[in-house]
Design a protein around this motif. Structure first.
Motif, PDB file in Angstrom:
ATOM      1  N   SER A 102       0.808  -1.372   0.101  1.00 29.72           N
ATOM      2  CA  SER A 102       0.222  -0.062   0.072  1.00 29.72           C
ATOM      3  C   SER A 102       0.681   1.405  -0.008  1.00 29.72           C
ATOM      4  N   GLN A 103       2.475   0.865   0.063  1.00 32.21           N
ATOM      5  CA  GLN A 103       3.118   1.827   0.074  1.00 32.21           C
ATOM      6  C   GLN A 103       3.450   2.812  -1.064  1.00 32.21           C
ATOM      7  N   GLN A 104       3.109   1.778  -1.738  1.00 36.22           N
ATOM      8  CA  GLN A 104       2.985   2.558  -3.547  1.00 36.22           C
ATOM      9  C   GLN A 104       1.504   2.562  -3.529  1.00 36.22           C
ATOM     10  N   GLY A 233      -5.693  -1.225   0.939  1.00 32.34           N
ATOM     11  CA  GLY A 233      -5.186  -2.200   1.328  1.00 32.34           C
ATOM     12  C   GLY A 233      -3.902  -2.509   1.093  1.00 32.34           C
ATOM     13  N   SER A 234      -3.813  -3.822   1.935  1.00 34.52           N
ATOM     14  CA  SER A 234      -2.428  -3.818   1.999  1.00 34.52           C
ATOM     15  C   SER A 234      -2.881  -6.018   2.293  1.00 34.52           C
ATOM     16  N   PHE A 235      -2.102  -6.765   2.137  1.00 33.24           N
ATOM     17  CA  PHE A 235      -1.450  -8.115   2.905  1.00 33.24           C
ATOM     18  C   PHE A 235      -0.442  -8.076   3.905  1.00 33.24           C
ATOM     19  N   SER A 236       0.489  -6.771   3.718  1.00 32.37           N
ATOM     20  CA  SER A 236       1.151  -7.083   4.294  1.00 32.37           C
ATOM     21  C   SER A 236       1.177  -7.509   6.429  1.00 32.37           C
ATOM     22  N   LYS A 237      -0.236  -6.996   6.905  1.00 38.98           N
ATOM     23  CA  LYS A 237      -0.270  -7.582   8.089  1.00 38.98           C
ATOM     24  C   LYS A 237      -0.468  -8.540   8.223  1.00 38.98           C
ATOM     25  N   VAL A 238      -1.426  -9.595   7.020  1.00 40.07           N
ATOM     26  CA  VAL A 238      -2.195  -9.879   7.721  1.00 40.07           C
ATOM     27  C   VAL A 238      -1.826 -11.748   6.763  1.00 40.07           C
ATOM     28  N   LEU A 239      -0.842 -11.477   5.883  1.00 42.26           N
ATOM     29  CA  LEU A 239      -0.328 -12.377   4.813  1.00 42.26           C
ATOM     30  C   LEU A 239       1.426 -12.135   5.519  1.00 42.26           C
ATOM     31  N   THR A 240       1.823 -11.765   4.706  1.00 44.86           N
ATOM     32  CA  THR A 240       4.006 -11.110   4.258  1.00 44.86           C
ATOM     33  C   THR A 240       3.322 -10.047   3.893  1.00 44.86           C
ATOM     34  N   PRO A 241       4.495  -9.030   4.359  1.00 45.69           N
ATOM     35  CA  PRO A 241       4.962  -7.995   3.585  1.00 45.69           C
ATOM     36  C   PRO A 241       6.664  -8.376   2.576  1.00 45.69           C
TER      37      PRO A 241
ATOM     38  N   TYR B  67       9.473  -7.637   6.081  1.00 48.78           N
ATOM     39  CA  TYR B  67      10.335  -6.595   5.746  1.00 48.78           C
ATOM     40  C   TYR B  67      11.715  -5.976   5.680  1.00 48.78           C
ATOM     41  N   ALA B  68      12.077  -5.759   4.604  1.00 49.08           N
ATOM     42  CA  ALA B  68      13.617  -5.021   4.289  1.00 49.08           C
ATOM     43  C   ALA B  68      13.996  -4.499   3.738  1.00 49.08           C
ATOM     44  N   ALA B  69      15.593  -4.296   3.738  1.00 49.03           N
ATOM     45  CA  ALA B  69      16.247  -2.811   3.863  1.00 49.03           C
ATOM     46  C   ALA B  69      15.350  -2.426   2.467  1.00 49.03           C
ATOM     47  N   SER B  70      15.159  -0.929   2.262  1.00 52.86           N
ATOM     48  CA  SER B  70      15.299  -0.535   0.702  1.00 52.86           C
ATOM     49  C   SER B  70      16.087  -0.610  -0.518  1.00 52.86           C
TER      50      SER B  70
END
Lengths: 402, 402
Positions: A102-104, A233-241, B67-70
């Motif tokens: 969702s950052q993008q 929305g994002s899948f980062s917190k419910v699946l994988t970032p 999450y990983a390094a930019s």
């Protein structure tokens, strides 16, 4: 130094993330870090992802590994459109744009909506990553005054006067990063009503909405004003970032430009990642998986709440969050969270000073504590150390100046 | 229609990709498409990727999914720094920024280097996707006159006069998209010399450099002027585009702002994808794999060259490319590639009209043919149909107006 390069004007406003710099310091071994905004790696469904990678590369390798549509993988867009019905949203798959996290979505929204010098309204405090995404497009920020339920509707209503031409209000209704607060249903209705009257559309960011502990949050802001809202929305917190997968849902009039911005930015989000995630979630996996994340995070929240009550000196203020990943702590008068951080690291703990989360005047007494990366036992230990540090700091502060 | 949204000024300049619209038309079943810029799916190393996914999710699931390094995965950055030594470049891993495809490298370069109204110099013609990436930052384009070896050095030398303040020259030395031409070693030296004297740095894009047929291309432009060059590379044409993995190599003075732009854009490129690709390539896989792509594409190039010689009417002009994926065809006077496209599709073939690849005055007689997605037999069939169409069109053009 002489140079052949001329940087864009916007580059002067782009700065390293304070959090990022802090995280570097706190990555020392042995530090009990409550600083990161990372989900717990214990929640990653490794076996399911592994099986899905194998299936995708067995069943559709040529499609998964080829260039793909900028809009995103059609079945995933359909899944998203169906999923958000639970938030009161009636969405067609054609309104869904798959993003690289969702950052993008924040970057694309600003690219399409922000001109240099035009205002963008943000919460006080707000998500640091959004400020980083918006700032290269050189907006001026209007900081919305708020309370425990979120921004005040009057602050939104005053935008036509205080910040005429505001392009959008960036709002995080659920378990906001950094404060952890959730907007009540009446507050949502008041905010949307004020925004509509003010003619200020909403960019709604909802990475944490699924992480409720006792009851789900009210319907989304976007459900109350679909044509005036852009939803992230994002899948980062419910699946994988680590798959970097998110989505935005846009009114039909905005979608084409967002799509073109997406295409210009990276052509498309990896088709392989989209197919793997869809393969994992298509059969209702999240409805089985997310409750286990909620239970884990709730136990951690309880551990941190108990430890804060036990160890923190009088004068500290906090609310116990009803979901998400963060406590927002306000230190007693006279203490400065940024100034205390080096001593905290020396004592073996880390947090994020709240100052990073403000577009304007920061609250030097605020800090953010994550409760999801440490175990309950380590949370207790970390908060005990924090309490000891604060007690000592208060004693020093109480001593008369020499 | 009344709307609450105000779009950014830049949005008015963002338009749908012509290629994208064309590809939609040509996705009809039965069309022999020479339009796409897609690598052959037959070259994707499916088994190796599948095994690597499994190993990464077995050996480092928590890291790969977090999450990983930019900046990117450190071992991958080291691999890239070592790899480009073969292009004459001496690069430290700290100069390598992993991107979500080299398309993102174009976006980040423009974000950090382009101001509205400041010139950017591009080849004539140039890669359409670069124009799409740059345009949202509202540059004015300076089109560099060129010949069969690339842009003319005089055109670069004239930039301080013709387009003062040019932020960079965007150059594609190897088997350029769309023309397929490669810059000779002397031309590279002349161009870099002219750029250096003109004080115009270079953004060098090299997605096709590994796809040479008989001999590798000369050393990169960046090798001749490291401090004045930003280099973009990609795994899309040698491994898979579906993982969206590329990289940029920047002088130390530019790296921090590019990194901040990357962080603002999408936090980081998927760590999982980076680890999987590194797992595949770490042992020298590409040195075994790429020769098979070269052999395949060379055979296809030969098939298309033979078919063009056999079937095209007099007055058509083309060069046989020494690498890459494209023929660039110039039709006889009086024919218009865009105007002919609907009839081509009716005849069962597709190409991309050259007009899409020009920042300014397009050459209406040019078109791009990909030789890598069809088999040699289908290439022969497609080019035969194209020849028939052109013969007919020339007959119509030769008829006196009624």
């Amino acid at each position: 130094m002489s140079t052949v390069w001329t940087q864009a004007r916007r580059a002067a406003r782009m700065n390293p993330s304070i959090i990022r710099e802090i995280l570097k310091v706190t990555e020392k071994p042995g530090i009990l870090s409550m600083a990161g905004g990372l989900p717990s790696a214990d929640t990653f469904p490794v076996a399911e992802l592994k099986a899905a990678c194998d299936r995708v590369l067995t069943q559709a390798p040529r499609e998964a590994l080829q260039y793909a549509a900028s809009e995103g993988f059609a079945p995933l867009r359909e899944w998203v459109a169906g999923r958000v019905a639970a938030l009161g949203m009636h969405v067609r798959p054609e309104q869904v744009l798959v993003t690289s996290g969702s950052q993008q979505g924040l970057d694309l929204a600003a690219k399409v909506l922000c001109d240099a010098g035009a205002p963008v309204a943000v919460e006080t405090p707000t998500y640091l990553g959004a400020l980083q995404a918006f700032t290269p497009y050189e907006p001026i920020y209007a900081s919305l005054a708020g309370d425990d339920e979120g921004p005040r509707p009057e602050a939104l209503a005053a935008l036509p006067h205080d910040a005429p031409g505001t392009r959008f209000a960036y709002l995080l209704p659920n378990y906001q990063n950094p404060t952890g607060r959730v907007m009540s249903a009446p507050r949502r209705a008041e905010l949307v009503d004020a925004a509509r009257r003010a003619g200020v559309p909403i960019v709604e960011d909802n990475p944490y909405g699924d992480l409720w502990f006792d009851q789900p949050p009210p319907d989304s802001l976007s459900s109350l004003w679909p044509e005036g809202s852009l939803y992230l929305g994002s899948f980062s917190k419910v699946l994988t970032p680590g798959f970097r997968l998110g989505y935005l849902i846009a009114p039909a009039e905005l979608f084409p430009k967002l799509l073109q911005a997406k295409q210009a930015a990276d052509l498309h989000t990896p088709g392989f990642n989209q197919r793997v995630v869809h393969e994992v979630i298509r059969d209702g996996f999240l409805d089985r998986h997310i409750p286990s994340i909620r239970a884990r995070y709730k136990a951690n929240r309880d551990a941190m709440a108990a430890a804060l009550r036990e160890h923190l000196p009088p004068g500290c203020e906090w609310q116990s969050p009803e979901g998400g990943m963060f406590f927002w702590l306000r230190l007693p008068a006279g203490l400065d969270a940024m100034a205390l951080l080096p001593r905290a690291v020396d004592a073996g703990i880390a947090y994020v000073p709240g100052a990073a989360f403000y577009a304007h005047q920061p609250d030097a007494r605020a800090l953010r504590l994550s409760f999801v990366t440490l175990t309950p036992a380590l949370i207790a230990e970390g908060v005990e150390k924090l309490g000891r540090l604060l007690h000592e700091a208060l004693e020093v502060a109480a001593e008369p100046a020499p």
